[in-house]
Design an enzyme around this catalytic site. Structure first.
Site, mmCIF file in Angstrom:
data_model
loop_
_atom_site.group_PDB
_atom_site.id
_atom_site.type_symbol
_atom_site.label_atom_id
_atom_site.label_comp_id
_atom_site.label_asym_id
_atom_site.label_seq_id
_atom_site.Cartn_x
_atom_site.Cartn_y
_atom_site.Cartn_z
ATOM 1 N N LYS A 111 -10.741 -6.456 -10.075
ATOM 2 C CA LYS A 111 -11.173 -6.598 -11.475
ATOM 3 C C LYS A 111 -12.390 -7.511 -11.522
ATOM 4 O O LYS A 111 -12.437 -8.527 -10.806
ATOM 5 C CB LYS A 111 -10.017 -7.186 -12.294
ATOM 6 C CG LYS A 111 -10.211 -7.162 -13.805
ATOM 7 C CD LYS A 111 -8.961 -7.703 -14.514
ATOM 8 C CE LYS A 111 -9.102 -7.706 -16.024
ATOM 9 N NZ LYS A 111 -7.894 -8.222 -16.695
ATOM 10 N N SER A 186 -6.358 -5.378 -20.464
ATOM 11 C CA SER A 186 -7.776 -5.381 -20.136
ATOM 12 C C SER A 186 -8.093 -4.886 -18.720
ATOM 13 O O SER A 186 -9.226 -4.562 -18.432
ATOM 14 C CB SER A 186 -8.320 -6.803 -20.294
ATOM 15 O OG SER A 186 -7.743 -7.657 -19.337
ATOM 16 N N SER A 210 -2.249 -7.673 -19.613
ATOM 17 C CA SER A 210 -3.420 -6.946 -19.142
ATOM 18 C C SER A 210 -3.247 -6.213 -17.811
ATOM 19 O O SER A 210 -4.109 -5.440 -17.420
ATOM 20 C CB SER A 210 -4.628 -7.888 -19.032
ATOM 21 O OG SER A 210 -5.126 -8.159 -20.315
#
Lengths: 535, 554
Positions: A111, A186, A210
């Site tokens: 990420k 996210s 997330s």
């Protein structure tokens, strides 16, 4: 051991392997008909050790799939140019007979709010466009030490603030199950990338759900570890007391291997735990030796508040089916109440935004990142932040600044901290009577892109299933458990399994048995199964 | 406004645009100076043992009249916030070293630069030093304290917040005892200490000569500080200055800081207000900054008191506003720096990156036991030894001097004589050569020996002074120097008689004059005898024999 990654039809679409490799892969593929997920990490290891395939072959396979799918998914903000070179190095290490780390030759997506020294790390924000960190996050360093190849940086809601990845400062990622839908967020890029097998496993971060919610939306396994289990050093802080780096995999085994690699105390993170790190994957029971009721004696609490109004019927029935499945495996499932459950969401949004308003102060355009030239200091700050930060981030900074302001602190921040204590107590009580708790990972399946972008409250409400776990700092595993109608082959539903602090091993064992015994579901996006284009 | 003016061109020099790696930062610092220095980088500086404490200027020109607001029916209320930079080897939350005067941005790392993803990890020495100082200030030490974030934007503050302690400081509710200088009338005072808390320092802005741009040096960012907040117990400049001087003494005694005001290791912000005597409510307080000596503090405060009293007397008390004023050393006055528009809201909240600081009784006891004798205790002890307050204050001012004195007395020297030597010839030498008492080769053992040698008549006082210089510069023992230079005092009356006879015989003219009534000439004869003996003759004996011989009838 078989693996989807070596599905020859996919590889053949662009890059035709040499005939011997092709034969080898076809042999592997023959076993791939089983419905249960298998470990891609173990099959890569097996292939490397037995010399059935080279790391270069394997990496090339993933990269070619990535090249085909990426224009539709847009899950990566940056793809490493060194993947093949690193794969060749792995092959040389194999040649030399070196000891291979548990993640040798495994392509890992990271990420983009996790710092990587040789790649841009933007956190999905324009204010860090082009920023290259001076150091690797501890989790990334540990991945590399375990032999992993970092394939690239995955898309996210800016600084992790969002639940659909539509809040990225750069691009919108789509859901591999239905390109008109969001992958969740996210960590949407990381979830979509694993779901579409653009990489083997990936790292995400979970502040309020997330990792878990996108895992649910994309039909992959997602692990949110106990707070402090994985070092946060190198994770761009959103809400420091809630943030934790988590893992995605297409099987529980892969998730367990990845978690083991990144866990443990780190002297660069004072909040990281010195709690022992078990060999999570080794503790997973082989299915060959599983008895008919492997979870006999396991007390499962079904959180009743998570079946309330506002949760999709399809989700409820999928999760209820999962509960029945637990019973079939020998568990005792009872409903359990978490009285403070509904307070979690507002408390979370006060605490998270308060901390965010502070954590994001460093993005001021003075030392790094994008800067707007100005005649005086106030404008330099104001203009750089106005231009560099997105609207969701600005809204949260405003909320948090307000909550911490003199005269409001007691009413908001302090009160939210009190709620947090209540939430912790609720979980403690519920987990005294139960070994694990289960709930949906999200109140809905993946929704349409744009569906909630103008309704922040609806977006916030989507986090209802997950935020309490962050407030309590507990670990939670999401495993795909069923489908609801939608897309071309249905949309996946994830089951959230919550345990006491540092019970990751238990959660993974339970999740593994659940996953390996779940019949008639196959959590591979249809386009990949068909070997056809995603559109 | 001044700051924003300076910062206009900040875009011209963004600081660390994507530093390639930590090692690269260290190896090739992004120096903001026009010509990068080729001097070796200070990567391992040894800051732990404080350098010889530079001598502060005397607190006050002794002849200056002390302002006395009471003359006008007003009293001043003074409180002081002192920032002490700790001399830990590494910074508060990362492993960077710090030393004053390093090339800009050479002692920095991702953590103290506040790069995304970095986290603070507390240096345990900071806690130890805080507890040391807290105990020395007679505070109660919090078994559990925590860090908080103090939030504001400024280019020298890389994270946008300062890690500090807000509502639970590590130490609170203490006091400090002070003896005012004799030349100011002396007197003992006890001032309350509200709290001591730990925090980190910010970087430094360097403004270009043209004022068109500013540069940031982050060397100092993350250096540990203790902030000491006093109760508003001081009433005039000298009390405030002496309070600060005592804090400096303490931190030096404790070895927690070099306490150097010029380098900014000890910084005092002073709050001053005045009120009519008898009024309970405090007047509007004004903060004064930028005083880099105790003397400046004293003068700045007395100036500010006079300014405020004058405004009161002129009926313009509403012109006393809550503001920050700078002391201008050149003009000897305070000037407005910035007016405070209401209270700044720092939006404090608990620092989530750091666990609470939890101490055990054993830990605190251990530190308490390791504390050295502190200045106040020393002063009382010296007082009881019968030394004058002047001596007491001088000796206890510097722990090294005090140790030297104590060791000399331990070796058997008379206290008063030891004090005289240290405060006289030794202090003069140190001052001249700008040295610390630790830098000289004289040992307490030899000073005691020297004092004893004079006392028992082995050498004369005059010879003693000569030997002292020898011992200070070259070391060695009193005995060796005496032997080497053949300096043993001549106490044999026959030997002295011979010398006297010789001198008298060589100076018949003076003898005649003496005997003619010019008895003052005895001094001349004595001098000649001493000269003849190379200073070694016992002066008492010389005079005795000389008197006999000169007055002898022949």
């Amino acid at each position: 051991m078989a693996s989807l990654i070596q599905n020859p039809r996919l590889l053949l679409r662009r890059r035709r392997p040499s005939p011997p490799l092709r034969r080898r892969l076809q042999t592997l593929a023959a076993a791939a008909s089983a419905n249960v997920p298998t470990s891609e990490i173990l099959s890569i290891r097996d292939a490397l050790l037995s010399r059935r395939a080279t790391a270069l072959d394997i990496a090339s396979g993933y990269l070619s799939r990535l090249r085909i799918t990426e224009p539709h998914l847009r899950s990566f903000l940056h793809v490493s140019e060194k993947v093949l070179r690193e794969a060749e190095e792995v092959d040389r290490a194999v040649e030399r007979g070196e000891d291979l780390g548990p993640l040798t030759g495994v392509l890992v997506g990271v990420k983009d709010n996790i710092c990587t020294v040789d790649m841009p790390s933007t956190g999905g924000s324009r204010i860090l466009e082009g920023y290259r960190p001076a150091f690797d996050a501890t989790a990334v360093r540990r991945l590399k030490e375990n032999g992993a190849i970092i394939v690239g940086k995955t898309n996210l809601d800016e600084f992790g603030m969002g639940s659909s990845t539509e809040g990225s400062g750069f691009q919108v990622t789509t859901n591999p199950w239905d390109l008109s839908r969001v992958p969740g967020g996210s960590s949407g890029g990381s979830a979509a990338a694993v779901s579409a097998r653009q990489c083997v496993v990936s790292l995400g971060s979970d502040t309020g759900g997330s990792v878990r919610q996108p895992a649910s939306f994309c039909g992959v396994v997602g692990m949110k570890p106990t707070y402090g289990r994985v070092s946060r050093y190198g994770l761009m802080a959103y809400a420091s007391s809630l943030d934790v780096i988590g893992c995605f995999g297409s099987s529980v085994i892969d998730t367990a291997i990845l978690l083991k690699a990144i866990s443990g105390h780190d002297r660069f993170d004072a909040t990281s735990s010195k709690h022992d790190v078990p060999n999570y994957a080794a503790d997973l029971v082989s299915m060959d030796s599983v008895e008919s009721k492997p979870l006999t004696g396991l007390k499962v609490g079904f959180i009743q508040e998570t079946l309330a109004e506002g949760v999709d019927m399809g989700v409820i029935s999928a999760v209820k089916a999962a509960a029945s499945h637990f019973e079939q495996l020998g568990s005792r499932v009872t409903e359990v109440s978490l009285p403070s459950f509904d307070l979690g969401l507002p408390a979370y949004y006060i605490l998270a935004t308060s901390e965010a308003s502070s954590n994001l102060s460093r993005y001021d355009g003075v030392r790094y990142g994008s800067q707007v030239a100005a005649e005086e200091l106030g404008s330099l700050y104001g203009d750089s932040r106005a231009k560099g930060l997105g609207s969701e981030v600005k809204m949260r900074i405003l909320m948090g600044t307000y909550a911490l302001s003199a005269g409001y602190y007691d009413a908001y921040y302090k009160r939210a901290q009190q709620v947090r204590t209540l939430v912790q107590k609720s979980f403690k009580d519920a987990l005294e009577e139960n070994d694990i708790l289960i709930s949906p990972a999200a109140p809905s399946v993946a929704y349409k892109i744009g569906e909630k972008t103008n309704d922040p409250l609806a977006m916030f409400a989507g986090d209802i299933m997950t935020v309490n776990v962050n407030l309590a700092g507990l670990p939670a595993l999401v495993v795909p458990c069923g489908f609801v109608e939608g897309g071309t082959a249905g949309l996946p539903v994830g089951l959230q399994i919550i345990g006491p602090a540092f019970s990751e091993a238990k959660l993974l064992q339970v999740g593994h048995i659940f996953e390996q015994t779940l019949q008639n579901h196959r959590f591979v996006p249809p386009a990949l199964l068909e070997g056809t284009s995603l559109i | 406004m001044a700051a924003s003016l300076y910062l206009r061109g900040i875009r011209a020099s963004p600081l660390f645009l994507n530093p390639p790696s930590l090692s690269a930062i260290r190896a090739a610092p992004l120096l903001l100076f026009a010509s990068p220095s080729e001097r070796p980088l200070a990567t391992t500086s040894t800051i732990q043992s404080p350098p010889p404490p530079p001598k502060e200027k005397p607190i006050h020109p002794p002849n200056k009249k002390i302002s006395n607001p009471a003359d006008d029916g007003f009293e001043a209320i003074i409180g002081i916030e002192t920032h002490v930079q700790l001399s830990t080897i590494t910074k508060a939350f990362c492993s960077c070293p710090y030393s004053y005067g390093s090339q800009p941005n050479t002692t920095i790392c991702p953590v103290c630069m506040g790069l995304p993803g970095t986290l603070p990890v507390l240096n345990s020495k900071v806690v130890e030093f805080a507890v040391r100082l807290g105990l020395a200030l007679n505070c109660s030490v919090a078994m559990t304290s925590k860090f908080d974030r103090k939030q504001y934007f400024y280019p020298d503050l890389p994270k946008g917040y300062q890690i500090s302690q807000f509502d639970v400081p590590i130490a609170s509710k203490g006091f400090i005892d002070v003896d005012l200088p004799v030349e100011f009338g002396g007197g003992h005072r006890r001032f309350g200490i509200t709290r001591v808390h730990m925090e980190e320092d910010a970087g430094k802005l360097m403004h270009s000569d043209s004022g068109s741009y500013s540069q940031v040096d982050l060397n100092r960012a993350g250096v540990p500080l203790l902030e000491i907040v006093s109760e508003p117990d001081m009433r005039n400049g000298i009390e405030a200055a002496e309070y600060a001087a005592e804090i400096q003494r303490l931190v030096r005694y404790l070895g927690v800081s070099n306490g150097n005001m010029q380098e900014g290791s000890l910084r005092c912000d002073v709050n001053v207000s005045v009120r009519p005597i008898g009024q309970a409510k405090f007047g509007t307080k004004v903060e004064i900054k930028n005083m880099n000596s105790f003397s400046a503090m004293n003068r700045a405060i007395d100036f500010e008191i006079s300014r405020q009293v004058l405004l009161h007397n002129q009926g313009q008390s509403d012109e006393i506003v809550q503001e920050t004023r700078l002391w201008e050393e050149g003009a000897q006055k305070t000037v407005t720096m910035r007016k405070k528009e209401g209270l700044a809201d720092y939006r404090y909240f608990p620092e989530p990156d750091l666990p609470e600081v939890v101490l055990s009784e054993e830990y605190i006891d251990q530190i308490r036991k390791s504390l050295p004798e502190l200045p106040e205790a020393k002063r009382r002890r010296y007082e009881n030894m019968g030394l004058s307050m002047q001596d007491v204050l001088f000796l206890a001012n510097d722990s090294y001097v005090a140790d030297f004195f104590d060791d000399t007395v331990k070796k058997g020297a008379d206290a008063k004589l030891a004090a005289n030597w240290i405060m006289g010839d030794i202090a003069a030498y140190l001052k001249n050569e700008r040295l610390s008492i630790n830098d000289i080769k004289l040992t307490p053992q030899e000073l005691a020996e020297l004092i004893a040698s004079i006392k028992n008549g082995t050498i004369s006082g005059k010879i003693g002074k000569e030997i002292l210089v020898e011992l200070i510069t070259k070391g060695g023992t009193v005995k060796a120097v005496i032997e080497e230079k053949d300096l043993v005092q001549i106490v044999d009356p026959t030997a002295i008689e011979a010398l006297v006879d010789k001198v008298i015989a060589e100076n018949p003219k003076q003898l005649q004059q003496y005997r003619g009534g010019k008895t003052k000439l005895q001094g001349f004869f004595a001098g000649q005898v001493m000269k003849e003996s190379k200073g070694k003759a016992n002066p008492m004996l010389v005079n005795k024999i000389l008197t006999e011989k000169l007055n002898a009838e022949n």
